[in-house]
Design a protein around this motif. Structure first.
Motif, mmCIF file in Angstrom:
data_model
loop_
_atom_site.group_PDB
_atom_site.id
_atom_site.type_symbol
_atom_site.label_atom_id
_atom_site.label_comp_id
_atom_site.label_asym_id
_atom_site.label_seq_id
_atom_site.Cartn_x
_atom_site.Cartn_y
_atom_site.Cartn_z
ATOM 1 N N ARG A 113 6.153 -20.493 -6.808
ATOM 2 C CA ARG A 113 7.429 -21.017 -6.764
ATOM 3 C C ARG A 113 7.377 -21.823 -8.072
ATOM 4 O O ARG A 113 8.745 -21.949 -8.751
ATOM 5 C CB ARG A 113 7.837 -21.827 -5.576
ATOM 6 N N LEU A 114 6.479 -22.778 -8.486
ATOM 7 C CA LEU A 114 6.620 -23.569 -9.619
ATOM 8 C C LEU A 114 6.105 -23.046 -11.115
ATOM 9 O O LEU A 114 6.286 -23.676 -12.071
ATOM 10 C CB LEU A 114 5.583 -24.823 -9.322
ATOM 11 N N ARG A 115 5.738 -21.366 -10.746
ATOM 12 C CA ARG A 115 5.458 -20.842 -12.300
ATOM 13 C C ARG A 115 6.656 -21.122 -13.232
ATOM 14 O O ARG A 115 6.171 -21.334 -14.284
ATOM 15 C CB ARG A 115 5.094 -19.380 -11.913
ATOM 16 N N PRO A 116 7.802 -20.911 -13.003
ATOM 17 C CA PRO A 116 8.970 -20.928 -14.064
ATOM 18 C C PRO A 116 8.719 -22.341 -14.725
ATOM 19 O O PRO A 116 8.894 -22.628 -15.920
ATOM 20 C CB PRO A 116 10.277 -20.692 -13.394
ATOM 21 N N PHE A 117 8.424 -23.378 -13.755
ATOM 22 C CA PHE A 117 8.311 -24.522 -14.418
ATOM 23 C C PHE A 117 7.161 -25.097 -15.320
ATOM 24 O O PHE A 117 7.320 -25.605 -16.343
ATOM 25 C CB PHE A 117 8.334 -25.717 -13.048
ATOM 26 N N ALA A 118 6.076 -24.508 -14.894
ATOM 27 C CA ALA A 118 4.950 -24.489 -15.736
ATOM 28 C C ALA A 118 5.152 -23.810 -17.042
ATOM 29 O O ALA A 118 4.900 -24.373 -18.130
ATOM 30 C CB ALA A 118 3.687 -23.813 -14.979
ATOM 31 N N GLN A 119 5.750 -22.479 -16.887
ATOM 32 C CA GLN A 119 5.944 -21.858 -18.403
ATOM 33 C C GLN A 119 7.251 -22.864 -19.222
ATOM 34 O O GLN A 119 6.972 -22.762 -20.148
ATOM 35 C CB GLN A 119 6.834 -20.468 -17.908
ATOM 36 N N ARG A 120 8.149 -23.486 -18.546
ATOM 37 C CA ARG A 120 9.053 -24.339 -19.324
ATOM 38 C C ARG A 120 8.214 -25.321 -19.905
ATOM 39 O O ARG A 120 8.542 -25.758 -21.129
ATOM 40 C CB ARG A 120 10.028 -24.602 -18.301
ATOM 41 N N LEU A 121 7.295 -26.083 -19.437
ATOM 42 C CA LEU A 121 6.411 -27.075 -19.909
ATOM 43 C C LEU A 121 5.642 -26.633 -21.203
ATOM 44 O O LEU A 121 5.614 -27.314 -22.103
ATOM 45 C CB LEU A 121 5.674 -27.500 -18.891
ATOM 46 N N ARG A 122 5.237 -25.346 -21.167
ATOM 47 C CA ARG A 122 4.330 -24.839 -22.202
ATOM 48 C C ARG A 122 5.441 -24.571 -23.359
ATOM 49 O O ARG A 122 5.039 -25.055 -24.503
ATOM 50 C CB ARG A 122 3.821 -23.651 -21.931
ATOM 51 N N THR A 123 6.580 -24.051 -23.149
ATOM 52 C CA THR A 123 7.480 -23.941 -24.263
ATOM 53 C C THR A 123 8.081 -25.213 -24.863
ATOM 54 O O THR A 123 8.310 -25.171 -26.000
ATOM 55 C CB THR A 123 8.720 -22.798 -23.599
ATOM 56 N N ALA A 124 8.257 -26.235 -23.937
ATOM 57 C CA ALA A 124 8.671 -27.352 -24.388
ATOM 58 C C ALA A 124 7.696 -27.945 -25.256
ATOM 59 O O ALA A 124 8.023 -28.594 -26.436
ATOM 60 C CB ALA A 124 9.183 -28.294 -23.219
ATOM 61 N N CYS A 125 6.432 -28.001 -25.235
ATOM 62 C CA CYS A 125 5.271 -28.599 -25.835
ATOM 63 C C CYS A 125 5.122 -27.706 -27.096
ATOM 64 O O CYS A 125 4.953 -28.110 -28.277
ATOM 65 C CB CYS A 125 4.087 -28.584 -25.087
ATOM 66 N N GLY A 126 5.374 -26.244 -27.110
ATOM 67 C CA GLY A 126 5.363 -25.469 -28.041
ATOM 68 C C GLY A 126 6.245 -25.692 -29.070
ATOM 69 O O GLY A 126 6.036 -25.482 -30.431
ATOM 70 N N ALA A 127 7.176 -26.045 -28.796
ATOM 71 C CA ALA A 127 8.727 -26.466 -29.659
ATOM 72 C C ALA A 127 8.232 -27.590 -30.451
ATOM 73 O O ALA A 127 8.794 -27.687 -31.681
ATOM 74 C CB ALA A 127 9.954 -26.637 -28.762
ATOM 75 N N LEU A 128 7.339 -28.277 -29.968
ATOM 76 C CA LEU A 128 6.963 -29.472 -30.878
ATOM 77 C C LEU A 128 5.816 -29.328 -31.696
ATOM 78 O O LEU A 128 5.092 -30.307 -32.073
ATOM 79 C CB LEU A 128 6.829 -30.639 -29.817
ATOM 80 N N ASP A 129 5.513 -28.077 -31.732
ATOM 81 C CA ASP A 129 3.955 -27.614 -32.309
ATOM 82 C C ASP A 129 2.667 -28.278 -31.718
ATOM 83 O O ASP A 129 1.829 -28.603 -32.514
ATOM 84 C CB ASP A 129 4.127 -27.994 -33.715
ATOM 85 N N ILE A 130 2.775 -28.446 -30.388
ATOM 86 C CA ILE A 130 1.668 -28.862 -29.589
ATOM 87 C C ILE A 130 1.099 -27.844 -28.528
ATOM 88 O O ILE A 130 2.102 -27.622 -27.794
ATOM 89 C CB ILE A 130 1.934 -30.015 -28.832
ATOM 90 N N PRO A 131 -0.082 -27.226 -28.580
ATOM 91 C CA PRO A 131 -0.160 -26.174 -27.890
ATOM 92 C C PRO A 131 -0.753 -27.101 -26.499
ATOM 93 O O PRO A 131 -1.334 -27.946 -26.417
ATOM 94 C CB PRO A 131 -1.644 -25.697 -28.426
ATOM 95 N N VAL A 132 -0.392 -25.872 -25.409
ATOM 96 C CA VAL A 132 -0.765 -26.494 -24.109
ATOM 97 C C VAL A 132 -1.879 -25.507 -23.693
ATOM 98 O O VAL A 132 -2.009 -24.262 -23.674
ATOM 99 C CB VAL A 132 0.240 -26.062 -22.917
ATOM 100 N N TYR A 133 -3.058 -26.066 -23.323
ATOM 101 C CA TYR A 133 -4.524 -25.510 -23.012
ATOM 102 C C TYR A 133 -4.401 -25.107 -21.682
ATOM 103 O O TYR A 133 -5.331 -24.139 -21.342
ATOM 104 C CB TYR A 133 -5.675 -26.230 -23.589
ATOM 105 N N GLU A 134 -3.892 -25.734 -20.809
ATOM 106 C CA GLU A 134 -4.118 -25.329 -19.418
ATOM 107 C C GLU A 134 -2.885 -26.145 -18.661
ATOM 108 O O GLU A 134 -2.617 -27.234 -19.153
ATOM 109 C CB GLU A 134 -5.359 -25.586 -18.935
ATOM 110 N N VAL A 135 -2.428 -25.222 -17.667
ATOM 111 C CA VAL A 135 -1.446 -26.048 -16.704
ATOM 112 C C VAL A 135 -1.913 -25.506 -15.164
ATOM 113 O O VAL A 135 -2.071 -24.507 -15.023
ATOM 114 C CB VAL A 135 -0.059 -25.409 -16.709
ATOM 115 N N LEU A 136 -2.272 -26.316 -14.452
ATOM 116 C CA LEU A 136 -2.832 -26.256 -13.175
ATOM 117 C C LEU A 136 -1.830 -26.529 -12.097
ATOM 118 O O LEU A 136 -1.130 -27.767 -12.287
ATOM 119 C CB LEU A 136 -4.135 -27.030 -12.893
ATOM 120 N N CYS A 137 -1.805 -25.856 -10.890
ATOM 121 C CA CYS A 137 -1.089 -26.186 -9.770
ATOM 122 C C CYS A 137 -1.944 -26.573 -8.813
ATOM 123 O O CYS A 137 -3.177 -26.137 -8.487
ATOM 124 C CB CYS A 137 -0.222 -25.059 -9.373
#
Length: 467
Positions: free
Chosen positions: A113-137
């Motif tokens: 259920r929270l997968r879309p939110f995790a993906q949105r966090l990754r793209t938000a950080c990527g837009a600032l040129d900061i890689p996301v190495y891991e997102v855990l639920c």
């Protein structure tokens, strides 16, 4: 863990701990925050090639998926800007989504259920040129990875969290004296009304205090009455503070450790409803609140946190908004005494009670940015010392006048070279000559106890949430 991921390192007060897997990241989170986050999204900045832990930011997971996009953008921007102001922009980010299942829901379903939110966090950080190495639920005692495709280390059904106190981070934290203060939900509950039968009595006391005090603190109130109210509030709060001088009794007579509810019940019993109501309403004046913020260090600060916690619990409906002042004071004092987890929780609750409460907003931002509270402590110390000096200077002229009067009285009618006439013996019950006029403080250093300072003029609050 994904082969492209870097190792990360966390610090337990200077001792470096290397975290090599999602399991170790999940186990480290409570020690990074100081509590077990519940219903929270957390982002942690990583710095350097080894991924050293830096700043972190936490927010409640929005209930509506429609808010996920704006929340992800806001969190990413705040973390990057804060890290840049403190040291440097992060070289990477790890994220955590912590939420227990709803009734009838499994942990794996929460993960999906929270997968879309995790993906949105990754793209938000990527837009600032900061890689996301891991997102855990993290849900129901298990953790799931959104980034690692290897089912050998990150199976679809999740991985159980380590037993409490068995991880390398837990061992290092115990060695360093770091304490995890339970869950976020438990910490927030310690600042909220309990819903006990006594709430009705407290509500009646708040009604009476508000009817008497509010006219004295609103915009346009007569300044003399406002100053008298400030002195009365500070004096009463000082008496209450004295009741918390002894540390809480955490061990019972049977030698067993007492629970949080029992310890809080002891503290609640130290303050009656009328006293609590008078201080709560009096704290709506900004200058009074700032005076009481001076209780910020050592044993006095520890006692003050307990007092503010009790008063926050007494802000029963419909007086929830009044809790912003004692919550902000609890947050400030906890931060000043080095308890950042409690400070963040209390300040966050103050902003929930009144989102426009500027005092809480500024403190919350400063605490989250890792600023040193000493600059604010220094200002408050100077204010306290200035009032003490002003009181001393105001008392000194009266003392000199009394001295001159006594000298003239003693020398009147004395012949040169003759004996000095005997002074009359003081009558029973009357003050002895030379002790000063009753009610006038003698010259000397003014006391600096919380109840004694003289009123500081100016800076009227005007509205509840104005400053």
């Amino acid at each position: 863990m994904n082969a492209n991921h870097h190792e990360t390192s966390a610090s337990a007060q200077g001792r470096q701990i290397t975290l090599r897997s999602p399991s170790e990241l999940a186990d480290a989170l409570p020690f990074v925050l100081g509590f077990h986050p519940t219903d929270s999204v957390v982002l942690v900045a990583l710095h350097g090639e080894s991924g050293r832990f830096g700043g972190r930011i936490r927010l409640g997971i929005p209930r509506s998926p429609d808010e996920w996009d704006s929340t992800a953008d806001h969190l990413a921007e705040c973390l990057v800007e804060t890290s840049a102001r403190r040291t440097a922009p992060p070289d990477g980010i790890v994220g955590f989504l912590c939420q227990d299942p709803n009734p009838g829901e499994t942990a794996r379903e929460v993960h999906e259920r929270l997968r879309p939110f995790a993906q949105r966090l990754r793209t938000a950080c990527g837009a600032l040129d900061i890689p996301v190495y891991e997102v855990l639920c993290i849900s129901d005692g298990r953790h799931f990875s959104y980034c690692c495709p290897d089912i050998r280390c990150c199976p679809p059904d999740g991985t159980p969290l380590s037993l409490g106190g068995t991880s390398a981070m837990a061992a290092a934290a115990v060695y360093a004296g770091i304490e995890v203060r339970g869950s976020l939900r438990e910490m927030e509950a310690s600042f909220r009304p309990t819903g006990a039968p006594g709430d009705a009595q407290q509500r009646a006391a708040l009604d009476a205090a508000a009817a008497e005090i509010v006219p004295l603190v609103v915009e346009g109130a007569e300044e003399h009455g406002r100053a008298r109210l400030r002195e009365a509030t500070v004096a009463l709060a000082g008496r209450l503070l004295g009741r918390f001088a002894e540390p809480p009794r955490r061990i019972g007579k049977d030698g067993a450790r007492r629970g949080r509810a029992a310890v809080e019940a002891d503290d609640d019993a130290r303050v009656d409803p009328g006293e609590a109501a008078a201080v709560i309403v009096g704290l709506q004046d900004r200058i009074t609140r700032d005076r009481l913020a001076e209780w910020m260090e050592g044993a006095e600060g520890a006692a003050a946190v307990r007092l503010w916690r009790v008063l926050a619990r007494r802000c029963v409906a419909p007086y929830e908004e009044y809790a912003a002042a004692p919550l902000a004071l609890a947050g400030w004092t906890a931060w000043s005494t080095g308890d950042e987890p409690t400070a963040r929780v209390a300040l966050g609750l103050a902003l929930q009670a009144d989102p426009e409460y500027v005092f809480a907003r500024l403190l919350h931002q400063a605490c989250n940015e890792g600023l040193d509270p000493e600059s604010l402590r220094s200002c408050l110390r100077q204010g306290r010392e200035s009032r003490a000096t002003a009181r001393k200077e105001a008392v000194a002229p009266a003392s000199r006048i009394r001295t001159r009067t006594r000298t003239r009285a003693r020398t009147r009618g004395v012949r040169p070279g003759g004996p000095r006439p005997a002074l009359p013996r003081a009558e029973h019950g009357a003050p002895r000559r030379g002790r000063g006029t009753p009610g006038v403080r003698p010259a000397g250093r003014a006391a600096t106890r919380p109840g004694n300072p003289a009123p500081q003029h100016g800076g009227r609050r005007g509205t509840r949430s104005g400053r």
